[in-house]
Design a protein around this motif. Structure first.
Motif, PDB file in Angstrom:
ATOM      1  N   UNK A   7       9.741   3.912  25.336  1.00  0.00           N
ATOM      2  CA  UNK A   7       9.944   4.327  26.719  1.00  0.00           C
ATOM      3  C   UNK A   7      11.240   3.757  27.294  1.00  0.00           C
ATOM      4  N   UNK A   8      11.582   2.527  26.876  1.00  0.00           N
ATOM      5  CA  UNK A   8      12.730   1.839  27.469  1.00  0.00           C
ATOM      6  C   UNK A   8      14.063   2.306  26.916  1.00  0.00           C
ATOM      7  N   UNK A   9      14.122   2.607  25.629  1.00  0.00           N
ATOM      8  CA  UNK A   9      15.414   2.907  25.004  1.00  0.00           C
ATOM      9  C   UNK A   9      16.157   4.046  25.690  1.00  0.00           C
ATOM     10  N   UNK A  10      15.558   5.226  25.914  1.00  0.00           N
ATOM     11  CA  UNK A  10      16.320   6.308  26.550  1.00  0.00           C
ATOM     12  C   UNK A  10      16.752   5.991  27.978  1.00  0.00           C
ATOM     13  N   UNK A  11      16.048   5.081  28.649  1.00  0.00           N
ATOM     14  CA  UNK A  11      16.408   4.738  30.022  1.00  0.00           C
ATOM     15  C   UNK A  11      17.511   3.693  30.051  1.00  0.00           C
ATOM     16  N   UNK A  12      17.354   2.665  29.238  1.00  0.00           N
ATOM     17  CA  UNK A  12      18.363   1.601  29.201  1.00  0.00           C
ATOM     18  C   UNK A  12      19.657   2.098  28.568  1.00  0.00           C
ATOM     19  N   UNK A  13      19.532   2.967  27.560  1.00  0.00           N
ATOM     20  CA  UNK A  13      20.715   3.516  26.872  1.00  0.00           C
ATOM     21  C   UNK A  13      20.766   5.032  27.074  1.00  0.00           C
ATOM     22  N   UNK A  76       3.014   6.727  31.272  1.00  0.00           N
ATOM     23  CA  UNK A  76       3.262   5.293  31.375  1.00  0.00           C
ATOM     24  C   UNK A  76       2.066   4.583  31.989  1.00  0.00           C
ATOM     25  N   UNK A  77       1.597   5.083  33.135  1.00  0.00           N
ATOM     26  CA  UNK A  77       0.468   4.461  33.816  1.00  0.00           C
ATOM     27  C   UNK A  77      -0.795   4.545  32.970  1.00  0.00           C
ATOM     28  N   UNK A  78      -1.029   5.699  32.374  1.00  0.00           N
ATOM     29  CA  UNK A  78      -2.251   5.882  31.593  1.00  0.00           C
ATOM     30  C   UNK A  78      -2.277   4.962  30.377  1.00  0.00           C
ATOM     31  N   UNK A 103       1.415  -8.543  35.375  1.00  0.00           N
ATOM     32  CA  UNK A 103       2.615  -8.698  36.199  1.00  0.00           C
ATOM     33  C   UNK A 103       3.854  -8.331  35.403  1.00  0.00           C
ATOM     34  N   UNK A 104       3.958  -8.870  34.193  1.00  0.00           N
ATOM     35  CA  UNK A 104       5.120  -8.574  33.360  1.00  0.00           C
ATOM     36  C   UNK A 104       5.185  -7.092  33.027  1.00  0.00           C
ATOM     37  N   UNK A 105       4.043  -6.511  32.679  1.00  0.00           N
ATOM     38  CA  UNK A 105       4.022  -5.096  32.331  1.00  0.00           C
ATOM     39  C   UNK A 105       4.412  -4.207  33.490  1.00  0.00           C
ATOM     40  N   UNK A 106       3.835  -4.466  34.662  1.00  0.00           N
ATOM     41  CA  UNK A 106       4.174  -3.661  35.836  1.00  0.00           C
ATOM     42  C   UNK A 106       5.624  -3.845  36.241  1.00  0.00           C
ATOM     43  N   UNK A 107       6.106  -5.071  36.154  1.00  0.00           N
ATOM     44  CA  UNK A 107       7.502  -5.334  36.510  1.00  0.00           C
ATOM     45  C   UNK A 107       8.445  -4.590  35.567  1.00  0.00           C
ATOM     46  N   UNK A 108       8.162  -4.660  34.278  1.00  0.00           N
ATOM     47  CA  UNK A 108       9.033  -4.025  33.296  1.00  0.00           C
ATOM     48  C   UNK A 108       8.970  -2.506  33.399  1.00  0.00           C
ATOM     49  N   UNK A 109       7.756  -1.958  33.363  1.00  0.00           N
ATOM     50  CA  UNK A 109       7.615  -0.507  33.384  1.00  0.00           C
ATOM     51  C   UNK A 109       7.995   0.077  34.746  1.00  0.00           C
ATOM     52  N   UNK A 110       7.687  -0.654  35.818  1.00  0.00           N
ATOM     53  CA  UNK A 110       8.094  -0.177  37.133  1.00  0.00           C
ATOM     54  C   UNK A 110       9.603  -0.099  37.264  1.00  0.00           C
ATOM     55  N   UNK A 111      10.288  -1.094  36.718  1.00  0.00           N
ATOM     56  CA  UNK A 111      11.754  -1.082  36.757  1.00  0.00           C
ATOM     57  C   UNK A 111      12.317   0.076  35.958  1.00  0.00           C
ATOM     58  N   UNK A 113      10.774   2.863  35.137  1.00  0.00           N
ATOM     59  CA  UNK A 113      10.391   4.148  35.728  1.00  0.00           C
ATOM     60  C   UNK A 113      11.267   4.485  36.925  1.00  0.00           C
ATOM     61  N   UNK A 114      11.488   3.511  37.825  1.00  0.00           N
ATOM     62  CA  UNK A 114      12.290   3.813  39.008  1.00  0.00           C
ATOM     63  C   UNK A 114      13.748   4.035  38.628  1.00  0.00           C
ATOM     64  N   UNK A 115      14.227   3.345  37.612  1.00  0.00           N
ATOM     65  CA  UNK A 115      15.603   3.562  37.167  1.00  0.00           C
ATOM     66  C   UNK A 115      15.771   4.956  36.602  1.00  0.00           C
ATOM     67  N   UNK A 116      14.773   5.433  35.879  1.00  0.00           N
ATOM     68  CA  UNK A 116      14.873   6.755  35.262  1.00  0.00           C
ATOM     69  C   UNK A 116      14.931   7.876  36.296  1.00  0.00           C
ATOM     70  N   UNK A 117      14.308   7.688  37.456  1.00  0.00           N
ATOM     71  CA  UNK A 117      14.293   8.752  38.466  1.00  0.00           C
ATOM     72  C   UNK A 117      15.335   8.543  39.558  1.00  0.00           C
ATOM     73  N   UNK A 118      15.843   7.325  39.715  1.00  0.00           N
ATOM     74  CA  UNK A 118      16.788   7.041  40.790  1.00  0.00           C
ATOM     75  C   UNK A 118      18.243   7.002  40.339  1.00  0.00           C
ATOM     76  N   UNK A 119      18.475   6.817  39.060  1.00  0.00           N
ATOM     77  CA  UNK A 119      19.849   6.641  38.593  1.00  0.00           C
ATOM     78  C   UNK A 119      20.723   7.869  38.895  1.00  0.00           C
ATOM     79  N   UNK A 120      20.141   9.049  38.765  1.00  0.00           N
ATOM     80  CA  UNK A 120      20.918  10.272  38.976  1.00  0.00           C
ATOM     81  C   UNK A 120      20.780  10.831  40.385  1.00  0.00           C
ATOM     82  N   UNK A 121      20.114  10.095  41.266  1.00  0.00           N
ATOM     83  CA  UNK A 121      19.967  10.565  42.634  1.00  0.00           C
ATOM     84  C   UNK A 121      21.290  10.403  43.386  1.00  0.00           C
TER      85      UNK A 121
END
Length: 229
Positions: A7-13, A76-78, A103-111, A113-121
């Motif tokens: 999940x992270x690779x396509x968003x981070x890179x 992601x949530x499921x 906490x770690x999971x929500x922090x990581x996945x939340x970051x 997820x929001x980056x994936x939808x907000x980066x191109x806004x």
């Protein structure tokens, strides 16, 4: 972990090749398939399948929702829900460990997820992973500085989810800390009562011993007096 990396690779890179993105997508679906198969097998083995579906509705929702392509982020949530529930069923982990993992999971996945939808806004200001992590942290802790905020509808939905999760987790952490202190106080109180009881018993034994010694001394004096008489 495989899902997290995929999940992270396509968003981070975002410059990753199409082949890498396809592999990551395939890994996500394989992980989902594993949990779906797990649910189907448990459903087949259940004695009362209707009761199983009724009592495991969360598992069913987590498996069914990712099939809706427009709701891809729900995969992601499921997955988090399924991993959390299966982990609780697999072993009795300590509450503190589970909360820390959540906490770690929500922090990581939340970051991510929001980056994936907000980066191109066009009006968004969450453009890097650092911005996303900072926003997630301030949102989960309900601090909300406001220097970074989502502008898209999906981003705001994620924000609401993180806010509610942050409040819930902070409540659990606070309650867990309070319970730990209460437990320590109770242990100290029990130990103090045990020591007090031990001292009381010892005092009674010393008194009884003194009385016995005094009685023996008195009897010895009477015997001596008789002999002298």
């Amino acid at each position: 972990m495989a899902f997290a990396v995929a999940y992270a690779v396509p968003i981070v890179r975002p410059e990753a090749s199409r082949a890498v993105v396809d592999v990551c997508l395939a890994v996500e679906w394989v992980v989902w398939g594993a949990f779906a198969l797990d649910y189907v097998v448990r459903l087949a083995l259940a004695e009362d399948r209707r009761e199983f579906v009724r009592t495991h509705w969360l598992d069913l929702c987590a498996v069914v929702l990712p099939l809706v392509q427009p709701l891809r982020l729900l995969r992601l949530v499921s997955t988090l829900l399924l991993v959390g529930q299966r982990a609780r069923m697999a072993s009795q982990v300590r509450l503190t460990t589970y909360v820390a993992g959540a906490v770690v999971g929500l922090l990581m996945f939340g970051s991510l997820a929001v980056l994936s939808v907000e980066r191109d806004s066009p009006n968004g200001n969450i453009k890097t992973l650092g911005d996303a992590v900072w926003w997630s942290f301030t949102t989960m802790t309900t601090v909300g500085y406001g220097d970074h905020a989502p502008t898209t509808g999906v981003g705001r939905m994620l924000a609401v989810g993180l806010m509610l999760s942050g409040i819930a987790l902070l409540g659990v952490v606070t309650a867990n800390i309070a319970a730990w202190f209460i437990s320590r106080f109770e242990m100290d109180d029990v130990e103090e009562r045990r020591q007090t009881e031990a001292i009381r018993v010892l005092t009674e034994e010393v008194r009884a011993l003194r009385a016995e010694v005094a009685a023996l001394s008195g009897e010895g004096e009477r015997v001596s007096d008789k002999r002298v008489g």
